[in-house]
Structures are given as structure tokens and as C-alpha cells.
Write an enzyme that holds these catalytic residues in place. Structure first.
Site, PDB file in Angstrom:
ATOM      1  N   ARG A  20       0.786  -1.307   0.152  1.00 46.52           N
ATOM      2  CA  ARG A  20      -0.054  -0.002   0.105  1.00 46.52           C
ATOM      3  C   ARG A  20       0.954   1.236   0.042  1.00 46.52           C
ATOM      4  O   ARG A  20       0.605   2.304  -0.684  1.00 46.52           O
ATOM      5  CB  ARG A  20      -0.816   0.023   1.163  1.00 46.52           C
ATOM      6  N   ASN A  38      -6.264  -2.470   2.597  1.00 43.00           N
ATOM      7  CA  ASN A  38      -6.270  -3.886   2.681  1.00 43.00           C
ATOM      8  C   ASN A  38      -7.805  -4.354   2.760  1.00 43.00           C
ATOM      9  O   ASN A  38      -8.647  -3.658   3.454  1.00 43.00           O
ATOM     10  CB  ASN A  38      -5.533  -4.259   3.928  1.00 43.00           C
TER      11      ASN A  38
END
EC number: 3.6.1.7
Length: 94
Positions: A20, A38
Site C-alpha cells: 500500500r 487492505n
């Protein structure tokens, strides 16, 4: 230049490896807005808004194997959806 919204569901070993953070860095470099989050099933959901060419470049970087951008983890599959932008600002990691 037409703005679009890309939603990409990234499958593979992409959680707990800095994916990320890397995605946020790439999106900001491309001057895109959106988020990287997520999901409970192990995927990462990437939402990006901006010029279509820039969104396509982010998608290419997400899919590229092997990664020439030092992408962490391992991507098996990326499922993409295209839509109308919702005028979000900034790119955040969630």
C-alpha cells in the site's frame, strides 16, 4: 484530458509487505487521487482518479511482472473496473 476512476483489486502476497505504501508513492508520482486499502480476504483495493493515461500507467505498474519499479510482495492477478470519477482529493493509504 478526460478524468476516470480506476478500481483495481490486487490478488497475491500484497499485505504486510509495504504494498500500500508503494502504491501510494506511485499514485502520488503520477498525480492521482484515491486510496489503497487492505481487504479482509487478503487483497488490496486500489482506487485511483485522474487522467486516463495516468490511471492506465498505474495499472501497468501494478500488473508488471517482474516489477521494474521495485514493487514489494507478489502480484498474482489484478481485476480492474473503470467508472466515472467522484472528485476525490489526495491519495491515502487506509
Amino acid at each position: 484530458m478526460e478524468k476516470v476512476r480506476l478500481t483495481a483489486f490486487v490478488h497475491g502476497h500484497v499485505q504486510g509487505v509495504g504494498f500500500r505504501w508503494w502504491t501510494t508513492s506511485q499514485a502520488r508520482e503520477l498525480k492521482l487521487a484515491g486510496s489503497a486499502s487492505n481487504l479482509s480476504d487478503g487483497r488490496v483495493c486500489v482506487v485511483a482518479e485522474g487522467p486516463q493515461t495516468q490511471c492506465e500507467e498505474l495499472l501497468r505498474r501494478l500488473k508488471e511482472n517482474p516489477s521494474s519499479y521495485r514493487r514489494p510482495g507478489h502480484v498474482d492477478t489484478v481485476i480492474e473496473q473503470w467508472g466515472e470519477p467522484r472528485d476525490v482529493e489526495g491519495f491515502v493509504e487506509r
